[in-house]
Write a protein that holds these residues in place. Structure first.
Motif, PDB file in Angstrom:
ATOM      1  N   THR A  62       0.511  -1.394  -0.216  1.00  0.00           N
ATOM      2  CA  THR A  62       0.363   0.461  -0.413  1.00  0.00           C
ATOM      3  C   THR A  62       0.842   1.203  -0.043  1.00  0.00           C
ATOM      4  O   THR A  62       2.047   1.401   1.016  1.00  0.00           O
ATOM      5  N   ILE A  63       0.609   2.289  -0.563  1.00  0.00           N
ATOM      6  CA  ILE A  63       1.043   3.488  -0.552  1.00  0.00           C
ATOM      7  C   ILE A  63       0.267   4.764   0.139  1.00  0.00           C
ATOM      8  O   ILE A  63      -0.996   4.979  -0.615  1.00  0.00           O
ATOM      9  N   PHE A  64       0.335   5.150   0.576  1.00  0.00           N
ATOM     10  CA  PHE A  64      -0.450   6.082   1.384  1.00  0.00           C
ATOM     11  C   PHE A  64       0.119   7.568   1.402  1.00  0.00           C
ATOM     12  O   PHE A  64       0.961   8.246   1.193  1.00  0.00           O
ATOM     13  N   ASP A  65      -1.407   8.660   1.536  1.00  0.00           N
ATOM     14  CA  ASP A  65      -1.187   9.383   0.718  1.00  0.00           C
ATOM     15  C   ASP A  65      -1.208  10.721   2.052  1.00  0.00           C
ATOM     16  O   ASP A  65      -1.939  11.029   2.987  1.00  0.00           O
ATOM     17  N   VAL A  66       0.201  10.885   2.668  1.00  0.00           N
ATOM     18  CA  VAL A  66       0.432  11.786   3.795  1.00  0.00           C
ATOM     19  C   VAL A  66       0.363  13.298   3.438  1.00  0.00           C
ATOM     20  O   VAL A  66       1.117  13.557   4.685  1.00  0.00           O
ATOM     21  N   THR A  67      -0.048  14.098   2.777  1.00  0.00           N
ATOM     22  CA  THR A  67       0.183  14.985   2.625  1.00  0.00           C
ATOM     23  C   THR A  67      -0.388  15.856   3.198  1.00  0.00           C
ATOM     24  O   THR A  67      -0.293  17.008   3.978  1.00  0.00           O
ATOM     25  N   GLY A  68      -1.770  15.265   4.221  1.00  0.00           N
ATOM     26  CA  GLY A  68      -2.366  16.409   4.915  1.00  0.00           C
ATOM     27  C   GLY A  68      -1.303  16.084   6.407  1.00  0.00           C
ATOM     28  O   GLY A  68      -1.681  17.408   7.221  1.00  0.00           O
ATOM     29  N   VAL A  69      -0.781  15.355   6.849  1.00  0.00           N
ATOM     30  CA  VAL A  69      -0.168  15.543   7.572  1.00  0.00           C
ATOM     31  C   VAL A  69       1.543  16.461   7.949  1.00  0.00           C
ATOM     32  O   VAL A  69       1.087  17.163   8.746  1.00  0.00           O
ATOM     33  N   PHE A  70       1.534  16.843   6.284  1.00  0.00           N
ATOM     34  CA  PHE A  70       2.476  18.201   6.468  1.00  0.00           C
ATOM     35  C   PHE A  70       1.886  19.736   5.992  1.00  0.00           C
ATOM     36  O   PHE A  70       2.783  20.800   5.771  1.00  0.00           O
ATOM     37  N   LYS A  71       0.786  19.810   6.340  1.00  0.00           N
ATOM     38  CA  LYS A  71      -0.066  20.850   6.287  1.00  0.00           C
ATOM     39  C   LYS A  71       0.230  21.677   6.694  1.00  0.00           C
ATOM     40  O   LYS A  71       0.379  21.645   8.132  1.00  0.00           O
ATOM     41  N   GLY A  72       1.398  23.583   6.893  1.00  0.00           N
ATOM     42  CA  GLY A  72       1.967  23.811   7.447  1.00  0.00           C
ATOM     43  C   GLY A  72       3.251  23.104   7.909  1.00  0.00           C
ATOM     44  O   GLY A  72       3.580  24.150   9.344  1.00  0.00           O
ATOM     45  N   THR A  73       3.918  22.749   7.591  1.00  0.00           N
ATOM     46  CA  THR A  73       5.357  21.952   7.579  1.00  0.00           C
ATOM     47  C   THR A  73       6.256  23.270   7.756  1.00  0.00           C
ATOM     48  O   THR A  73       6.354  24.296   6.701  1.00  0.00           O
ATOM     49  N   ARG A  74       7.348  23.660   8.338  1.00  0.00           N
ATOM     50  CA  ARG A  74       8.444  24.354   8.286  1.00  0.00           C
ATOM     51  C   ARG A  74       9.160  23.430   7.754  1.00  0.00           C
ATOM     52  O   ARG A  74      10.885  24.147   7.246  1.00  0.00           O
ATOM     53  N   SER A  75       9.391  22.426   6.884  1.00  0.00           N
ATOM     54  CA  SER A  75      10.435  21.565   6.082  1.00  0.00           C
ATOM     55  C   SER A  75      10.202  22.458   4.639  1.00  0.00           C
ATOM     56  O   SER A  75       9.043  22.493   4.185  1.00  0.00           O
ATOM     57  N   LYS A  76      11.748  22.892   4.411  1.00  0.00           N
ATOM     58  CA  LYS A  76      11.235  24.207   3.146  1.00  0.00           C
ATOM     59  C   LYS A  76      11.959  22.037   1.858  1.00  0.00           C
ATOM     60  O   LYS A  76      10.823  23.310   0.972  1.00  0.00           O
ATOM     61  N   VAL A  77      12.287  21.504   2.010  1.00  0.00           N
ATOM     62  CA  VAL A  77      11.829  20.459   1.038  1.00  0.00           C
ATOM     63  C   VAL A  77      10.636  20.088   0.803  1.00  0.00           C
ATOM     64  O   VAL A  77       9.976  19.827  -0.443  1.00  0.00           O
ATOM     65  N   ILE A  78       9.814  19.217   2.194  1.00  0.00           N
ATOM     66  CA  ILE A  78       8.798  19.434   1.857  1.00  0.00           C
ATOM     67  C   ILE A  78       7.875  20.771   1.249  1.00  0.00           C
ATOM     68  O   ILE A  78       6.434  20.765   0.442  1.00  0.00           O
TER      69      ILE A  78
END
Length: 632
Positions: free
Chosen positions: A281-297
């Protein structure tokens, strides 16, 4: 290098593939020169998109399929010496006869049996290094051997093939190639897996290199010879390591690959004991990083998504080292990059890169990771990210199986990185545009067997009175043809000795280079000119250093003009004698005390004044005579 492993106990199997460019005047399947051009000389360019084709059996090579996952644009730089064959706009000509003769000479040195007919094949290559999407190659000989300190090493195959384009720049979505190298003839020599240790691998490569250089018909310099190494151990798998440029790195390359396979097998056993697995399974975890400060992401989310995969039982193992500085996570990253992503993240290295502990916790919860599980994720365009995660899943399953068969790129530090799957037979099919060539017994017997460099070194010792060290230096140097030409030209001249020539070419030139002199600007004609002037008595041998420095700065200048510019074009002996008289008068007490023993100390003063202008022997004799007179 000391043996780090018990290679016999590990069941090491190792073989070499040597790729050596031949020094023919023309390319293998056209009549263009084999001269390397500067990219600034390019007069035109064009681009292509390449895709794999099926073999005559309807199969598509797995390596070609993976290479085509990225739809890259390949840009080719052409020159005024580039023809339509190189552009793939015209069928190739027949096989270059000169190149075939050189290759057959090499088969004799390797004790190989040639084929009766040379048939050219097409080898599918869709990485852009050939404008046609394939490389032309011809099987030429088999069943040879070379002798080594550890016994004979079989040489199973020798092919004559065309060189690929030279890569100039990789821009990610596009690659720029130069067409000057494409089509240069080369031989591919494959040994049997008879090599028993890293040191034996180096010795074998050195021996083959010596045999190749003995022909006097192979190109020299960076990139003209490449070594690929095939390695496996018991319970491991065959891995091809491509692009070993430096001979001194072969030992490290072999040792590091053995280390990688040993570590992969140990990691596999531990993971299986833990009941580890890899989820599809490939999970879409985009929502976890909403508002992240990681420049790469943050940058990736402008157009893409964050996808993740769960690896039950892998916690602590994705960060496990398999080679110095390279981990299981690095192996995952290498595979992911084949989809065009810049890299991956895994939970053994997080929190890091601007990713917080809270985000790591939410990531693990999103994919249902337990305490002993690892999570791998990537942030990029969705199509790239999904391809990357699919590749990670495949590689994780391979970790649970042991060592995968694959082609890897040799890195400068002796480690390696994933390149592509091992190619199979489906990549080869017949070339219908090039007629076969008959290799009759009379033709093969007419090919002269070259004199080995080891034998040539012994001959130089006896013919020219060279010291063994100097003799070996010159036969293994790039200046061997120039040395032999000089010896033919100046054979009857006592001033231009073989020792003087060898010391200039193998000793003086490296010193000049260390001093910042651009010795690459010096051509054979310059050396002939300089030594010609020495032979005529126009300059002394002490002037060679200064003359070469001057010509390197102004390559259009001849040796005589350089001597004139430096004031080394001869001097009146009356001036020499007056100078010596003055030196003695200034030190008359010393001369009377020491007598003839004063020659040595005073010679340095005289040489400093006339070095390069007057022969040292002449100065020494003049000084001795003057001292004898003044010391009476």
């Amino acid at each position: 290098m000391s043996d780090k492993f018990d290679y016999a106990g590990l069941g090491l199997k190792c073989g070499l593939e040597i790729h050596q460019q031949l020094d023919s005047r023309q390319k293998l399947f056209c009549r263009c020169p084999t001269r390397i051009r500067d990219i600034t000389e390019s007069t035109y360019e064009f681009f292509r998109y390449l895709r794999p084709t099926a073999s005559e059996m309807g199969e598509t090579d797995r390596a070609a399929l993976e290479q085509s996952k990225l739809r890259r644009k390949y840009i080719y730089k052409g020159y005024d010496s580039t023809c339509l064959v190189e552009n793939d706009d015209e069928p190739p000509t027949g096989v270059n006869q000169e190149a075939l003769d050189i290759a057959l000479g090499i088969t004799k040195l390797l004790h190989m049996k040639p084929v009766d007919q040379v048939h050219v094949m097409r080898k599918i290559v869709v990485d852009g290094s050939n404008t046609s999407g394939f490389q032309r190659t011809a099987f030429l000989a088999k069943d040879g051997h070379i002798d080594t300190s550890a016994g004979p090493v079989g040489v199973g195959v020798l092919c004559l093939e065309e060189e690929a384009c030279q890569k100039i720049e990789d821009k990610g979505d596009s690659i720029i190639y130069s067409l000057d190298r494409l089509g240069i003839p080369l031989v591919e020599i494959g040994t049997e897996p008879d090599i028993i240790s890293p040191a034996h691998a180096k010795e074998t490569a050195q021996q083959i290199g010596m045999l190749l250089r003995s022909t006097g018909k192979v190109k020299r310099g960076l990139g003209t010879i490449r070594q690929d190494v095939n390695i496996s151990i018991a319970r491991g798998a065959r891995v091809e390591l491509k692009g070993v440029q430096a001979l001194d790195m072969i030992e490290t390359i072999v040792e590091r690959e053995v280390e990688r396979q040993v570590n992969l097998l140990a990691i596999r056993d531990e993971l299986l004991a833990k009941g580890a697995s890899a989820c599809d399974t490939i999970f879409d975890v985009t929502g976890v990083f909403k508002g992240t400060r990681s420049k790469v992401i943050v940058n990736a989310l402008k157009k893409g998504k964050v996808l993740a995969v769960l690896l039950p039982g892998f916690a602590g193992f994705t960060g496990r080292e398999v080679q110095p500085g390279r981990r299981i996570g690095t192996e995952f990253s290498d595979r992911a990059k084949t989809s065009g992503v810049g890299g991956i993240f895994h939970t053994d290295e997080l929190p890091n890169y601007g990713i917080t502990p809270e985000e790591v916790t939410m990531l693990r919860e999103a994919v249902g990771a337990a305490e002993g599980d690892a999570v791998v994720m990537v942030a990029d365009l969705e199509v790239r990210a999904r391809g990357a995660m699919e590749s990670v899943i495949i590689r994780a399953k391979e970790v649970l199986e042991g060592v995968p068969e694959e082609t890897r790129r040799a890195l400068p530090d002796g480690n390696s990185s994933y390149l592509r799957p091992l190619p199979g037979a489906a990549r080869m099919y017949p070339e219908t545009d090039v007629p076969q060539v008959e290799v009759s017994a009379d033709y093969f017997n007419s090919i002269e067997t070259p004199e080995l460099l080891t034998e040539r070194a012994k001959r130089f010792e006896s013919d020219y009175g060279l010291h063994r060290e100097l003799s070996e230096k010159i036969v293994y140097s790039q200046y061997l043809p120039l040395f032999e030409e000089m010896m033919r030209r100046f054979a009857e001249n006592p001033v231009v000795s073989a020792t003087l020539v060898v010391r200039t070419l193998t000793g003086m030139l490296p010193e000049l280079k260390r001093d910042g002199v651009d010795v690459d600007r010096l051509e054979d004609c310059h050396f002939m000119d300089v030594f010609g002037l020495v032979a005529e008595g126009g300059i002394t041998k002490e002037a060679i250093d200064s003359i070469l420095r001057t010509i390197a700065a102004e390559p259009c200048m001849c040796a005589k003009d350089a001597a004139v510019k430096l004031g080394m074009d001869g001097i009146d002996m009356d001036l020499v004698e007056k100078f010596i008289d003055q030196v003695i008068r200034d030190r008359i007490d010393f001369v009377k005390e020491k007598g003839p023993a004063a020659v040595g100390p005073l010679m340095g003063i005289v040489m400093a004044e006339f070095r390069g202008k007057v022969d040292g022997k002449v100065l020494s004799e003049a000084l001795k005579q003057k001292i004898n007179i003044h010391s009476r």
